[in-house]
Design a protein around this motif. Structure first.
Motif, PDB file in Angstrom:
ATOM      1  N   SER A   3       0.829  -1.200   0.000  1.00  0.00           N
ATOM      2  CA  SER A   3       0.000   0.000   0.000  1.00  0.00           C
ATOM      3  C   SER A   3       0.869   1.259   0.000  1.00  0.00           C
ATOM      4  CB  SER A   3      -0.929   0.006   1.215  1.00  0.00           C
ATOM      5  OG  SER A   3      -0.180  -0.033   2.418  1.00  0.00           O
ATOM      6  N   GLN A   4       1.980   1.222   0.705  1.00  0.00           N
ATOM      7  CA  GLN A   4       2.883   2.366   0.745  1.00  0.00           C
ATOM      8  C   GLN A   4       3.522   2.604  -0.618  1.00  0.00           C
ATOM      9  OE1 GLN A   4       6.072   2.011   3.596  1.00  0.00           O
ATOM     10  NE2 GLN A   4       6.516   4.201   3.582  1.00  0.00           N
ATOM     11  N   VAL A   5       3.920   1.531  -1.266  1.00  0.00           N
ATOM     12  CA  VAL A   5       4.515   1.638  -2.595  1.00  0.00           C
ATOM     13  C   VAL A   5       3.520   2.232  -3.581  1.00  0.00           C
ATOM     14  CG1 VAL A   5       5.307   0.285  -4.585  1.00  0.00           C
ATOM     15  CG2 VAL A   5       6.228  -0.190  -2.314  1.00  0.00           C
ATOM     16  N   MET A   6       2.283   1.739  -3.545  1.00  0.00           N
ATOM     17  CA  MET A   6       1.273   2.238  -4.473  1.00  0.00           C
ATOM     18  C   MET A   6       0.952   3.704  -4.214  1.00  0.00           C
ATOM     19  SD  MET A   6       0.845  -0.183  -6.527  1.00  0.00           S
ATOM     20  CE  MET A   6      -0.519   0.502  -7.474  1.00  0.00           C
ATOM     21  N   LEU A 162      10.793   0.315  -9.330  1.00  0.00           N
ATOM     22  CA  LEU A 162      10.536  -0.688 -10.362  1.00  0.00           C
ATOM     23  C   LEU A 162       9.190  -0.467 -11.035  1.00  0.00           C
ATOM     24  CD1 LEU A 162      11.828  -4.202  -9.205  1.00  0.00           C
ATOM     25  CD2 LEU A 162      12.490  -2.879 -11.223  1.00  0.00           C
ATOM     26  N   LEU A 163       8.202  -0.033 -10.270  1.00  0.00           N
ATOM     27  CA  LEU A 163       6.917   0.293 -10.893  1.00  0.00           C
ATOM     28  C   LEU A 163       7.092   1.430 -11.891  1.00  0.00           C
ATOM     29  CD1 LEU A 163       5.705  -1.430  -8.506  1.00  0.00           C
ATOM     30  CD2 LEU A 163       3.784   0.169  -8.560  1.00  0.00           C
ATOM     31  N   LEU A 164       7.897   2.429 -11.488  1.00  0.00           N
ATOM     32  CA  LEU A 164       8.133   3.552 -12.385  1.00  0.00           C
ATOM     33  C   LEU A 164       8.859   3.110 -13.646  1.00  0.00           C
ATOM     34  CD1 LEU A 164       8.059   6.613 -12.948  1.00  0.00           C
ATOM     35  CD2 LEU A 164      10.311   6.744 -11.857  1.00  0.00           C
ATOM     36  N   THR A 165       9.922   2.318 -13.520  1.00  0.00           N
ATOM     37  CA  THR A 165      10.677   1.921 -14.705  1.00  0.00           C
ATOM     38  C   THR A 165       9.853   1.048 -15.643  1.00  0.00           C
ATOM     39  OG1 THR A 165      11.727   0.086 -13.480  1.00  0.00           O
ATOM     40  CG2 THR A 165      12.944   2.171 -13.626  1.00  0.00           C
ATOM     41  N   GLU A 166       8.995   0.196 -15.085  1.00  0.00           N
ATOM     42  CA  GLU A 166       8.097  -0.584 -15.932  1.00  0.00           C
ATOM     43  C   GLU A 166       7.154   0.347 -16.696  1.00  0.00           C
ATOM     44  OE1 GLU A 166       7.682  -3.915 -16.681  1.00  0.00           O
ATOM     45  OE2 GLU A 166       9.640  -4.166 -15.751  1.00  0.00           O
ATOM     46  N   HIS A 167       6.655   1.364 -16.009  1.00  0.00           N
ATOM     47  CA  HIS A 167       5.746   2.319 -16.634  1.00  0.00           C
ATOM     48  C   HIS A 167       6.460   3.114 -17.726  1.00  0.00           C
ATOM     49  CE1 HIS A 167       2.267   4.880 -16.974  1.00  0.00           C
ATOM     50  NE2 HIS A 167       2.927   5.973 -16.582  1.00  0.00           N
ATOM     51  N   LEU A 168       7.669   3.571 -17.442  1.00  0.00           N
ATOM     52  CA  LEU A 168       8.427   4.340 -18.429  1.00  0.00           C
ATOM     53  C   LEU A 168       8.722   3.506 -19.668  1.00  0.00           C
ATOM     54  CD1 LEU A 168      11.012   6.224 -16.173  1.00  0.00           C
ATOM     55  CD2 LEU A 168       8.809   7.054 -17.040  1.00  0.00           C
ATOM     56  N   MET A 169       9.072   2.248 -19.454  1.00  0.00           N
ATOM     57  CA  MET A 169       9.368   1.378 -20.582  1.00  0.00           C
ATOM     58  C   MET A 169       8.131   1.186 -21.454  1.00  0.00           C
ATOM     59  SD  MET A 169      10.964  -2.481 -20.570  1.00  0.00           S
ATOM     60  CE  MET A 169      12.487  -1.946 -19.792  1.00  0.00           C
ATOM     61  N   VAL A 234       6.391  -8.561 -10.129  1.00  0.00           N
ATOM     62  CA  VAL A 234       5.402  -7.829  -9.329  1.00  0.00           C
ATOM     63  C   VAL A 234       5.197  -6.433  -9.910  1.00  0.00           C
ATOM     64  CG1 VAL A 234       4.951  -6.770  -7.092  1.00  0.00           C
ATOM     65  CG2 VAL A 234       5.819  -9.110  -7.209  1.00  0.00           C
ATOM     66  N   ALA A 235       6.297  -5.755 -10.199  1.00  0.00           N
ATOM     67  CA  ALA A 235       6.209  -4.398 -10.735  1.00  0.00           C
ATOM     68  C   ALA A 235       5.483  -4.378 -12.073  1.00  0.00           C
ATOM     69  CB  ALA A 235       7.610  -3.812 -10.884  1.00  0.00           C
ATOM     70  N   ARG A 236       5.723  -5.381 -12.893  1.00  0.00           N
ATOM     71  CA  ARG A 236       5.081  -5.437 -14.204  1.00  0.00           C
ATOM     72  C   ARG A 236       3.568  -5.599 -14.058  1.00  0.00           C
ATOM     73  NH1 ARG A 236       8.497  -8.151 -18.830  1.00  0.00           N
ATOM     74  NH2 ARG A 236       9.511  -6.149 -18.459  1.00  0.00           N
ATOM     75  N   LEU A 237       3.156  -6.422 -13.125  1.00  0.00           N
ATOM     76  CA  LEU A 237       1.722  -6.590 -12.878  1.00  0.00           C
ATOM     77  C   LEU A 237       1.090  -5.302 -12.367  1.00  0.00           C
ATOM     78  CD1 LEU A 237       1.255 -10.073 -11.149  1.00  0.00           C
ATOM     79  CD2 LEU A 237       0.507  -9.387 -13.407  1.00  0.00           C
ATOM     80  N   LEU A 238       1.722  -4.700 -11.376  1.00  0.00           N
ATOM     81  CA  LEU A 238       1.158  -3.501 -10.754  1.00  0.00           C
ATOM     82  C   LEU A 238       1.146  -2.317 -11.729  1.00  0.00           C
ATOM     83  CD1 LEU A 238       2.865  -3.735  -7.263  1.00  0.00           C
ATOM     84  CD2 LEU A 238       0.479  -4.213  -7.779  1.00  0.00           C
ATOM     85  N   ALA A 239       2.248  -2.109 -12.420  1.00  0.00           N
ATOM     86  CA  ALA A 239       2.355  -0.952 -13.309  1.00  0.00           C
ATOM     87  C   ALA A 239       1.358  -1.030 -14.460  1.00  0.00           C
ATOM     88  CB  ALA A 239       3.779  -0.836 -13.850  1.00  0.00           C
TER      89      ALA A 239
END
Length: 243
Positions: A3-6, A162-169, A234-239
């Motif tokens: 939750s904190q990460v999101m 990692l969520l950010l980098t997945e999103h940027l990619m 995990v990051a790929r799923l969330l992003a």
């Protein structure tokens, strides 16, 4: 932790502009002590990776640093070209690490390195890196002016990164076929628990399966998603809103 990460990535992931997403991420991390950011999306050189080739690959999306911290400055050129220990984790496909983990502060060989980094107000930094097809790489360098703050917020900074980098990619080079990946309910549940910091044993207890089966579900999901590590899965799923 999930939750904190999101919470720290919500505004960034809502943007369809890579630079704006990076800016929003930095704004969210600044209250935790972040003092520097650099995001890149580039393709790894086909030839052997060297500091010069890594620099020439370009792809800077956003950087917030002191005005004096440019590639023309002596300090910046030193850490980019003369002494760049970050090439090792790139060669080996690391997705999360601290700069101090590859250039130990107590190691005299890196004394000048950290002196140079201090000119960018970086006492420690976290890196998050996503790897895609065809040598595509998205990376985040998030610097902290205080090592204690960097350590205290490390897990959040790296997973959020990692969520950010997945999103940027995904923004710079939309993925092909990832959205069509079909995970079982158990695979999704297992990855969510990984995101929450659970071990294979803890996942096995929660899902009422053996530890080997829990590990199987997590690794199966990682392979289906084409991720290098569990954290990237995990990051790929969330992003991409697949959870």
């Amino acid at each position: 932790m999930l939750s904190q990460v999101m919470a720290h990535t919500a505004d960034a992931l809502a943007s369809n502009d890579a630079e704006v997403a990076s800016q929003r991420f930095f704004a969210a991390m600044a209250p935790l002590g972040a003092s520097y950011i650099q995001t890149r999306v580039y393709r790894r050189p086909a030839a052997a990776l060297t500091a010069q080739r890594h620099l020439e690959a370009g792809g800077i999306v956003f950087r917030s640093a002191p005005a004096s911290w440019t590639i023309e400055s002596e300090a910046c050129r030193y850490v980019c070209l003369d002494c760049n220990p970050l090439l090792q984790p790139i060669r080996e496909g690391w997705t999360r690490y601290t700069f101090g983990g590859v250039a130990p502060h107590a190691d005299r060989r890196f004394g000048r390195y950290w002196d140079a980094m201090s000119e960018a107000r970086i006492a420690e930094a976290h890196c998050a890196t996503s790897y895609g097809e065809g040598g595509k790489i998205a990376s985040l360098h998030l610097g902290f002016g205080d090592r204690a703050a960097a350590a205290e917020n490390g897990a959040t900074a790296q997973m959020a990164g990692l969520l950010l980098t997945e999103h940027l990619m995904a923004l710079r080079d939309p993925p092909v076929g990832v959205e069509a990946v079909s995970l079982t309910c158990r695979e999704r549940d297992a990855l969510v628990l990984v995101a929450d910091g659970k071990t294979d044993w803890e996942i096995s207890v929660i899902l009422s399966v053996s530890e080997a089966t829990a590990r199987f579900h997590v690794d199966n999901a990682r392979r289906k998603l084409g991720a290098v590590t569990r954290a990237q899965a995990v990051a790929r799923l969330l992003a991409r809103n697949l959870i």
